[in-house]
Scaffold this motif. Structure first.
Motif, PDB file in Angstrom:
ATOM      1  N   THR A 269       0.903   8.508   5.127  1.00 13.24           N
ATOM      2  CA  THR A 269       1.211   8.403   6.560  1.00 13.24           C
ATOM      3  C   THR A 269       2.444   9.230   6.914  1.00 13.24           C
ATOM      4  O   THR A 269       2.481   9.905   7.948  1.00 13.24           O
ATOM      5  CB  THR A 269       1.434   6.925   6.964  1.00 13.24           C
ATOM      6  N   LEU A 270       3.444   9.196   6.033  1.00  9.57           N
ATOM      7  CA  LEU A 270       4.726   9.862   6.309  1.00  9.57           C
ATOM      8  C   LEU A 270       4.760  11.349   5.926  1.00  9.57           C
ATOM      9  O   LEU A 270       5.471  12.138   6.543  1.00  9.57           O
ATOM     10  CB  LEU A 270       5.860   9.134   5.577  1.00  9.57           C
ATOM     11  N   LYS A 271       3.993  11.723   4.927  1.00  9.05           N
ATOM     12  CA  LYS A 271       4.065  13.068   4.351  1.00  9.05           C
ATOM     13  C   LYS A 271       3.876  14.219   5.360  1.00  9.05           C
ATOM     14  O   LYS A 271       4.575  15.240   5.249  1.00  9.05           O
ATOM     15  CB  LYS A 271       3.043  13.198   3.219  1.00  9.05           C
ATOM     16  N   PRO A 272       2.978  14.106   6.345  1.00 14.61           N
ATOM     17  CA  PRO A 272       2.771  15.234   7.265  1.00 14.61           C
ATOM     18  C   PRO A 272       4.024  15.700   8.008  1.00 14.61           C
ATOM     19  O   PRO A 272       4.101  16.853   8.429  1.00 14.61           O
ATOM     20  CB  PRO A 272       1.713  14.713   8.249  1.00 14.61           C
ATOM     21  N   LEU A 273       5.011  14.824   8.155  1.00 13.51           N
ATOM     22  CA  LEU A 273       6.252  15.216   8.839  1.00 13.51           C
ATOM     23  C   LEU A 273       7.420  15.309   7.847  1.00 13.51           C
ATOM     24  O   LEU A 273       8.563  14.992   8.178  1.00 13.51           O
ATOM     25  CB  LEU A 273       6.587  14.231   9.968  1.00 13.51           C
ATOM     26  N   ALA A 274       7.120  15.753   6.646  1.00 17.47           N
ATOM     27  CA  ALA A 274       8.132  15.824   5.581  1.00 17.47           C
ATOM     28  C   ALA A 274       9.292  16.745   5.932  1.00 17.47           C
ATOM     29  O   ALA A 274      10.397  16.585   5.400  1.00 17.47           O
ATOM     30  CB  ALA A 274       7.477  16.271   4.270  1.00 17.47           C
ATOM     31  N   LYS A 275       9.076  17.688   6.832  1.00 17.57           N
ATOM     32  CA  LYS A 275      10.148  18.632   7.194  1.00 17.57           C
ATOM     33  C   LYS A 275      10.932  18.188   8.440  1.00 17.57           C
ATOM     34  O   LYS A 275      11.780  18.928   8.932  1.00 17.57           O
ATOM     35  CB  LYS A 275       9.550  20.022   7.426  1.00 17.57           C
ATOM     36  N   LEU A 276      10.639  16.989   8.900  1.00 14.19           N
ATOM     37  CA  LEU A 276      11.312  16.479  10.108  1.00 14.19           C
ATOM     38  C   LEU A 276      12.798  16.233   9.825  1.00 14.19           C
ATOM     39  O   LEU A 276      13.155  15.522   8.877  1.00 14.19           O
ATOM     40  CB  LEU A 276      10.648  15.179  10.569  1.00 14.19           C
TER      41      LEU A 276
ATOM     42  N   LYS B  32       0.860  -1.188   0.000  1.00 12.02           N
ATOM     43  CA  LYS B  32       0.000   0.000   0.000  1.00 12.02           C
ATOM     44  C   LYS B  32       0.901   1.244   0.000  1.00 12.02           C
ATOM     45  O   LYS B  32       1.041   1.939   1.009  1.00 12.02           O
ATOM     46  CB  LYS B  32      -0.921  -0.004   1.228  1.00 12.02           C
ATOM     47  N   TYR B  33       1.512   1.496  -1.139  1.00 18.36           N
ATOM     48  CA  TYR B  33       2.524   2.548  -1.221  1.00 18.36           C
ATOM     49  C   TYR B  33       1.934   3.951  -1.020  1.00 18.36           C
ATOM     50  O   TYR B  33       2.536   4.787  -0.343  1.00 18.36           O
ATOM     51  CB  TYR B  33       3.253   2.468  -2.568  1.00 18.36           C
ATOM     52  N   GLN B  34       0.778   4.196  -1.633  1.00 16.42           N
ATOM     53  CA  GLN B  34       0.160   5.509  -1.497  1.00 16.42           C
ATOM     54  C   GLN B  34      -0.235   5.776  -0.041  1.00 16.42           C
ATOM     55  O   GLN B  34      -0.038   6.886   0.475  1.00 16.42           O
ATOM     56  CB  GLN B  34      -1.082   5.619  -2.398  1.00 16.42           C
TER      57      GLN B  34
END
Length: 199
Positions: free
Chosen positions: A146-153, A139-141
């Motif tokens: 799931t990960l995108k919201p913390l892209a600036k971490l 389930k790549y998308q």
């Protein structure tokens, strides 16, 4: 004359007894008996209620013991009890999710981690674990979302997973952003520049 008087002394036995009797009567020995009242000793047993942290520690210890004895369902139940008491206990949530993942209950594990994300949106560990479960199911998308919201971490492990997941989800802009973040974090590492060039 002699210094020692040899004249016999007449002693009346009746008078002697009388003197003794009078002495006894004149000086009677009075003994006071002090009565000491001992209080009855009582032992009280009271139950002390455990604090929330003590109860959680007790249940976690029992769960770990159950795991050591390979009583998985018992451990799962105890971990669930802990999460009812302390929903924000990240370590227990991860342990329970790992147990469910281990027996291929992917949806249960994913739901459990989603609840954890809802309670703490900035927890990168829970997001990474959920993304890995989603990747396991191809389930790549979903993993990328799931990960995108913390892209600036600014965390290497998170950005590596995000870069790989973005590529698999065909989200190239996301992958580029992740590799740029990795280059900023480790400018001397050539592999991030190579990854960026490939993307």
């Amino acid at each position: 004359s002699s210094l020692v008087n040899t004249k016999p002394v007449n002693v009346n036995p009746a008078k002697t007894n009388l003197v003794k009797t009078n002495l006894v009567k004149a000086n009677p020995v009075k003994t006071k008996v002090a009565s000491v009242i001992k209080p009855e000793s009582k032992m009280t047993i009271s139950r002390r209620h455990l604090t929330e942290d003590e109860l959680v520690a007790q249940k976690v210890a029992k769960a770990e013991l159950a795991l050591n004895r390979e009583k998985i369902s018992k451990a799962e139940q105890l971990f669930e009890d802990v999460l009812i008491i302390q929903p924000k206990n990240v370590q227990v949530r991860q342990k329970l999710a790992a147990l469910w993942f281990g027996r291929k209950a992917y949806q249960q594990a994913s739901n459990l981690l989603s609840q954890g994300i809802a309670l703490d949106t900035n927890n990168s560990d829970i997001r990474m674990m959920k993304a890995k479960i989603e990747l396991q199911q191809n389930k790549y998308q979903a993993a990328y979302r799931t990960l995108k919201p913390l892209a600036k971490l600014q965390q290497q492990g998170y950005q590596v997973l995000l870069a790989n997941t973005a590529q698999q989800a065909n989200q190239m802009n996301g992958a580029i952003t992740a590799y740029k973040m990795l280059i900023n974090l480790q400018p001397d590492s050539a592999r991030w520049s190579l990854g960026l060039a490939i993307v």
